[in-house]
Design an enzyme around this catalytic site. Structure first.
Site, mmCIF file in Angstrom:
data_model
loop_
_atom_site.group_PDB
_atom_site.id
_atom_site.type_symbol
_atom_site.label_atom_id
_atom_site.label_comp_id
_atom_site.label_asym_id
_atom_site.label_seq_id
_atom_site.Cartn_x
_atom_site.Cartn_y
_atom_site.Cartn_z
ATOM 1 N N ARG A 175 61.604 74.384 -52.762
ATOM 2 C CA ARG A 175 60.449 74.558 -53.632
ATOM 3 C C ARG A 175 60.939 74.928 -55.027
ATOM 4 N NH1 ARG A 175 59.082 72.443 -49.885
ATOM 5 N NH2 ARG A 175 57.629 73.044 -48.240
ATOM 6 N N HIS A 222 60.447 64.669 -57.181
ATOM 7 C CA HIS A 222 59.861 65.162 -55.934
ATOM 8 C C HIS A 222 59.572 64.004 -54.968
ATOM 9 C CE1 HIS A 222 57.333 68.704 -54.172
ATOM 10 N NE2 HIS A 222 57.951 68.011 -53.227
#
Length: 313
Positions: A228, A276
């Site tokens: 993350r 991502h």
């Protein structure tokens, strides 16, 4: 048969989701959350990514909410999240294989300093810089040994890397050497050449990778973040690269996404950025996983990636 309402990726994605479920789970009734005639009260499950503000308050009666991502902190931290409803994170074999392949690519890139080849090509420079370390000489440490962490660790080990992993609490594992807790972290960090972050986002892990943390790595270590963005204090990461405490970093996740054009991460020559996309499975693979999770819930079983509030993931 229970009905699944699809909200993920907005109204323009509905057709692709509908077609995927028709191929892999034709017996599962699906409807578009955005159909003007749709009433949420008539659905039992919903598939989401980032619902519009206020929309999750309309899901309080659902048997479960299923997320297209492995991380769900962006959902559970919302004021409209219905905490009484089961939440299932995305998984499946394709997701794990894609993540393992991505980390393999990133690790080899750091091992061979592939970033320097890219810079040389853009500058029309022909310069040979031999690298004599190979996979067997490279110690890779995985932060987090959940579903994805274990898959990545075993994939790298099978390719010949020297792999270990760290996790919060002790568990049985025959293939990969594991370190546990804070004491284990002190032994784990100095012993690796490339650190791979696959931790979940919790109150305990946010900003865990700061200057003090990075200083515990061996000098010149590489860093791969596929966990993350909020795990990393970005100014501390940049400082570690500037001081050559880190030799390079590959970042698939950042604190603010999309990454602002003004971010200094773009221009740090030792950073490789990807948007991502390390382990986004195909529509068919995601639909098959969702159908399987619903089937498990319908039959009184617990899906393996059910969100646990007490753990934070």
């Amino acid at each position: 048969m229970r009905t699944l309402a699809v909200s993920a990726d907005g109204p323009d994605a509905w057709t692709s989701w509908r077609d995927a479920f028709a191929r892999v789970a034709p017996d599962l009734p699906t409807v578009s959350w955005f159909d003007p005639a749709f009433d949420p009260k008539n659905a039992d499950y919903t598939l989401v990514w980032e619902p519009p503000p206020g929309e999750m308050a309309r899901m309080g009666h659902m048997r479960a909410i299923l997320c297209t991502g492995a991380g769900v902190n962006h959902l559970v931290n919302r004021s409209d999240f219905p905490a009484n409803v089961a939440l299932v994170r995305m998984g499946g074999d394709q997701t794990a294989v894609l993540m393992a392949d991505y980390v393999m690519w990133a690790a080899i890139g750091l091992l061979r300093d592939a970033k320097s080849w890219t810079r040389q090509q853009t500058q029309h420079v022909w310069h040979r810089k031999p690298v004599f370390r190979n996979s067997a000489d490279t110690r890779i440490g995985i932060l987090g040994f959940g579903n994805l962490g274990a898959a990545v660790a075993r994939h790298l080990a099978a390719a010949g890397f020297n792999v270990s992993a760290w996790c919060r609490s002790p568990r049985e594992e025959k293939q990969i050497p594991l370190f546990f807790g804070e004491d284990g972290l002190s032994d784990f960090l100095p012993s690796i050449d490339i650190l791979v972050n696959l931790l979940p986002s919790t109150l305990q892990t946010r900003h865990i990778i700061d200057a003090a943390f990075l200083s515990r790595l061996s000098k010149g270590a590489g860093f791969i973040n596929v966990g993350r963005g909020d795990h990393v204090v970005e100014k501390d990461l940049l400082a570690a690269l500037d001081k050559e405490q880190l030799s390079g970093a590959v970042l698939d996740v950042v604190a603010t996404e999309p990454l602002p054009a003004t971010s200094p991460l773009w221009d740090q020559p030792r950073i490789t950025l990807t948007p991502h996309m390390a382990s986004e499975a195909s529509r068919d693979a995601q639909a098959a996983y969702v159908a399987q999770a619903i089937n498990e819930l319908e039959n009184g079983r617990t899906p393996p990636l059910l969100y646990r509030p007490e753990r934070g993931y």
